[in-house]
Design an enzyme around this catalytic site. Structure first.
Site, PDB file in Angstrom:
ATOM      1  N   LYS A  12      -7.895  31.977   5.225  1.00  0.00           N
ATOM      2  CA  LYS A  12      -8.151  30.693   5.892  1.00  0.00           C
ATOM      3  C   LYS A  12      -8.247  29.556   4.861  1.00  0.00           C
ATOM      4  O   LYS A  12      -8.309  29.826   3.643  1.00  0.00           O
ATOM      5  CB  LYS A  12      -9.439  30.834   6.709  1.00  0.00           C
ATOM      6  CG  LYS A  12      -9.311  31.848   7.856  1.00  0.00           C
ATOM      7  CD  LYS A  12     -10.614  31.952   8.638  1.00  0.00           C
ATOM      8  CE  LYS A  12     -10.456  32.901   9.819  1.00  0.00           C
ATOM      9  NZ  LYS A  12     -11.699  32.980  10.629  1.00  0.00           N
ATOM     10  N   TYR A  52      -5.514  31.092  18.566  1.00  0.00           N
ATOM     11  CA  TYR A  52      -6.884  31.358  19.042  1.00  0.00           C
ATOM     12  C   TYR A  52      -7.027  31.110  20.547  1.00  0.00           C
ATOM     13  O   TYR A  52      -8.136  30.797  21.012  1.00  0.00           O
ATOM     14  CB  TYR A  52      -7.883  30.487  18.266  1.00  0.00           C
ATOM     15  CG  TYR A  52      -8.217  31.019  16.875  1.00  0.00           C
ATOM     16  CD1 TYR A  52      -8.744  32.305  16.699  1.00  0.00           C
ATOM     17  CD2 TYR A  52      -8.046  30.237  15.742  1.00  0.00           C
ATOM     18  CE1 TYR A  52      -9.063  32.795  15.432  1.00  0.00           C
ATOM     19  CE2 TYR A  52      -8.372  30.720  14.466  1.00  0.00           C
ATOM     20  CZ  TYR A  52      -8.884  32.004  14.329  1.00  0.00           C
ATOM     21  OH  TYR A  52      -9.214  32.488  13.082  1.00  0.00           O
ATOM     22  N   PHE A  60     -17.492  26.503  19.994  1.00  0.00           N
ATOM     23  CA  PHE A  60     -17.078  26.237  18.613  1.00  0.00           C
ATOM     24  C   PHE A  60     -15.564  26.050  18.474  1.00  0.00           C
ATOM     25  O   PHE A  60     -15.063  25.880  17.367  1.00  0.00           O
ATOM     26  CB  PHE A  60     -17.551  27.366  17.681  1.00  0.00           C
ATOM     27  CG  PHE A  60     -17.050  28.752  18.048  1.00  0.00           C
ATOM     28  CD1 PHE A  60     -15.774  29.178  17.688  1.00  0.00           C
ATOM     29  CD2 PHE A  60     -17.855  29.629  18.759  1.00  0.00           C
ATOM     30  CE1 PHE A  60     -15.311  30.444  18.021  1.00  0.00           C
ATOM     31  CE2 PHE A  60     -17.405  30.902  19.090  1.00  0.00           C
ATOM     32  CZ  PHE A  60     -16.125  31.314  18.729  1.00  0.00           C
ATOM     33  N   THR A  94     -17.489  39.531  11.581  1.00  0.00           N
ATOM     34  CA  THR A  94     -17.131  38.115  11.766  1.00  0.00           C
ATOM     35  C   THR A  94     -18.151  37.200  11.086  1.00  0.00           C
ATOM     36  O   THR A  94     -17.781  36.244  10.407  1.00  0.00           O
ATOM     37  CB  THR A  94     -17.059  37.791  13.272  1.00  0.00           C
ATOM     38  OG1 THR A  94     -16.130  38.696  13.874  1.00  0.00           O
ATOM     39  CG2 THR A  94     -16.603  36.360  13.512  1.00  0.00           C
ATOM     40  N   ARG A 105     -15.683  39.547   3.348  1.00  0.00           N
ATOM     41  CA  ARG A 105     -16.661  38.527   3.769  1.00  0.00           C
ATOM     42  C   ARG A 105     -18.049  38.828   3.200  1.00  0.00           C
ATOM     43  O   ARG A 105     -18.788  37.902   2.842  1.00  0.00           O
ATOM     44  CB  ARG A 105     -16.709  38.468   5.294  1.00  0.00           C
ATOM     45  CG  ARG A 105     -15.458  37.832   5.902  1.00  0.00           C
ATOM     46  CD  ARG A 105     -15.437  38.060   7.403  1.00  0.00           C
ATOM     47  NE  ARG A 105     -14.316  37.417   8.061  1.00  0.00           N
ATOM     48  CZ  ARG A 105     -13.829  37.837   9.229  1.00  0.00           C
ATOM     49  NH1 ARG A 105     -14.369  38.893   9.851  1.00  0.00           N
ATOM     50  NH2 ARG A 105     -12.814  37.205   9.792  1.00  0.00           N
ATOM     51  N   ASN A 115     -15.532  31.771   7.181  1.00  0.00           N
ATOM     52  CA  ASN A 115     -15.544  33.208   6.836  1.00  0.00           C
ATOM     53  C   ASN A 115     -14.252  33.692   6.161  1.00  0.00           C
ATOM     54  O   ASN A 115     -13.948  34.873   6.149  1.00  0.00           O
ATOM     55  CB  ASN A 115     -15.929  34.052   8.055  1.00  0.00           C
ATOM     56  CG  ASN A 115     -14.944  33.935   9.199  1.00  0.00           C
ATOM     57  OD1 ASN A 115     -13.963  33.200   9.105  1.00  0.00           O
ATOM     58  ND2 ASN A 115     -15.186  34.662  10.269  1.00  0.00           N
ATOM     59  N   HIS A 118      -8.873  36.176   8.235  1.00  0.00           N
ATOM     60  CA  HIS A 118      -8.643  36.640   9.608  1.00  0.00           C
ATOM     61  C   HIS A 118      -7.868  37.948   9.565  1.00  0.00           C
ATOM     62  O   HIS A 118      -7.002  38.137   8.714  1.00  0.00           O
ATOM     63  CB  HIS A 118      -7.814  35.609  10.391  1.00  0.00           C
ATOM     64  CG  HIS A 118      -7.143  36.199  11.594  1.00  0.00           C
ATOM     65  ND1 HIS A 118      -7.787  36.363  12.792  1.00  0.00           N
ATOM     66  CD2 HIS A 118      -5.904  36.723  11.766  1.00  0.00           C
ATOM     67  CE1 HIS A 118      -6.967  36.967  13.653  1.00  0.00           C
ATOM     68  NE2 HIS A 118      -5.815  37.178  13.045  1.00  0.00           N
ATOM     69  N   GLU A 129       0.655  38.077  16.947  1.00  0.00           N
ATOM     70  CA  GLU A 129       0.372  37.156  15.834  1.00  0.00           C
ATOM     71  C   GLU A 129       1.511  37.156  14.816  1.00  0.00           C
ATOM     72  O   GLU A 129       1.871  36.109  14.273  1.00  0.00           O
ATOM     73  CB  GLU A 129      -0.963  37.545  15.169  1.00  0.00           C
ATOM     74  CG  GLU A 129      -2.148  37.267  16.094  1.00  0.00           C
ATOM     75  CD  GLU A 129      -3.477  37.827  15.597  1.00  0.00           C
ATOM     76  OE1 GLU A 129      -3.527  38.404  14.493  1.00  0.00           O
ATOM     77  OE2 GLU A 129      -4.468  37.683  16.329  1.00  0.00           O
TER      78      GLU A 129
HETATM   79  N1  LIG Z   1     -20.431  31.117  16.538  1.00  0.00           N
HETATM   80  C1  LIG Z   1     -19.423  30.645  15.831  1.00  0.00           C
HETATM   81  N2  LIG Z   1     -19.486  29.467  15.212  1.00  0.00           N
HETATM   82  C2  LIG Z   1     -18.465  28.977  14.478  1.00  0.00           C
HETATM   83  N3  LIG Z   1     -17.290  29.633  14.323  1.00  0.00           N
HETATM   84  C3  LIG Z   1     -17.181  30.820  14.919  1.00  0.00           C
HETATM   85  C4  LIG Z   1     -18.220  31.391  15.703  1.00  0.00           C
HETATM   86  N4  LIG Z   1     -17.793  32.600  16.169  1.00  0.00           N
HETATM   87  C5  LIG Z   1     -16.552  32.752  15.696  1.00  0.00           C
HETATM   88  N5  LIG Z   1     -16.186  31.701  14.942  1.00  0.00           N
HETATM   89  C6  LIG Z   1     -14.919  31.505  14.249  1.00  0.00           C
HETATM   90  O1  LIG Z   1     -13.863  31.903  15.104  1.00  0.00           O
HETATM   91  C7  LIG Z   1     -13.120  32.952  14.482  1.00  0.00           C
HETATM   92  C8  LIG Z   1     -12.603  33.860  15.562  1.00  0.00           C
HETATM   93  O2  LIG Z   1     -13.692  34.467  16.223  1.00  0.00           O
HETATM   94  P1  LIG Z   1     -13.573  35.944  16.770  1.00  0.00           P
HETATM   95  O3  LIG Z   1     -14.745  36.142  17.673  1.00  0.00           O
HETATM   96  O4  LIG Z   1     -12.201  36.179  17.275  1.00  0.00           O
HETATM   97  O5  LIG Z   1     -13.890  36.767  15.451  1.00  0.00           O
HETATM   98  P2  LIG Z   1     -12.942  37.616  14.495  1.00  0.00           P
HETATM   99  O6  LIG Z   1     -11.906  38.311  15.309  1.00  0.00           O
HETATM  100  O7  LIG Z   1     -13.794  38.463  13.594  1.00  0.00           O
HETATM  101  O8  LIG Z   1     -12.337  36.508  13.577  1.00  0.00           O
HETATM  102  P3  LIG Z   1     -10.819  36.263  13.182  1.00  0.00           P
HETATM  103  O9  LIG Z   1     -10.056  36.219  14.498  1.00  0.00           O
HETATM  104  O10 LIG Z   1     -10.826  34.959  12.441  1.00  0.00           O
HETATM  105  O11 LIG Z   1     -10.459  37.450  12.336  1.00  0.00           O
HETATM  106  C9  LIG Z   1     -14.109  33.583  13.513  1.00  0.00           C
HETATM  107  O12 LIG Z   1     -13.485  34.280  12.464  1.00  0.00           O
HETATM  108  C10 LIG Z   1     -14.840  32.374  12.998  1.00  0.00           C
HETATM  109  O13 LIG Z   1     -14.050  31.666  12.023  1.00  0.00           O
END
Ligand SMILES: Nc1ncnc2c1ncn2[C@@H]1O[C@H](COP(=O)(O)OP(=O)(O)OP(=O)(O)O)[C@@H](O)[C@H]1O
Length: 151
Positions: A12, A52, A60, A94, A105, A115, A118, A129
């Protein structure tokens, strides 16, 4: 064949700015995964809204799109045994505060909204994707180390 499973891994904008691209690539290489696609791209908000789409209702979401479009990302496709699940395990939880030490992470991040990486969460989403980020397709090549990685 499961060793041909593919996952989409992305560094990211914060990971790129913090100079963690090489570290993240090195971990996937050293684990034994095969790099089959790689690009640096400054994605548009519209492109990230597609990536997304399942999070569109979250509070968020606007902040996530702003963060993800704030600078270039490095998109990659890695191939190998159980690549999706293993890739997620290598990234960590996450929320970095809940990520085990030794994960990407868990070693390099603190906040859920920053974080650094992805990883696809299912094989089906990985395929979607990969098509979204590499519409031009992916190069095929034979890896000479496979007999040393797989029985
Ligand atoms: N509570 C939150 N506040 C801010 N950002 C969040 C929050 N929860 C998730 N995110 C962001 O949205 C992304 C996607 O969330 P998701 O729940 O799909 O988690 P993930 O699958 O582990 O992450 P990614 O898809 O980025 O690998 C997270 O990686 C993070 O960057």
């Amino acid at each position: 064949m499961s060793q041909a499973e593919r996952t989409y891994i992305m560094v990211k904008p914060d990971g790129v700015q913090r100079g963690l691209v090489g570290e993240i690539i090195a971990r996937f290489e050293k684990r034994g995964f095969k790099l089959i696609a790689l690009k640096l791209v400054h994605a548009t908000p519209e492109h990230l809204e597609k990536h997304y789409a399942d999070l569109a209702g979250k509070g968020f979401f606007a902040g996530l799109i702003k963060y993800m479009s704030s600078g270039p990302v490095v998109g990659m496709v890695w191939e190998g045994l159980d690549a999706v699940k293993t890739g997620r395990a290598m990234l960590g939880a996450t929320n970095p505060l809940a990520s085990a030490i030794g994960t990407i992470r868990g070693d390099y991040a603190l906040a859920v909204g920053r974080n650094i990486c992805h990883g696809s969460d299912t094989v089906e989403n990985a395929e979607k994707e990969i098509k979204l980020w590499f519409p031009e397709g992916i190069t095929q090549y034979a890896s000479v180390v496979e007999p040393w990685l797989y029985e």
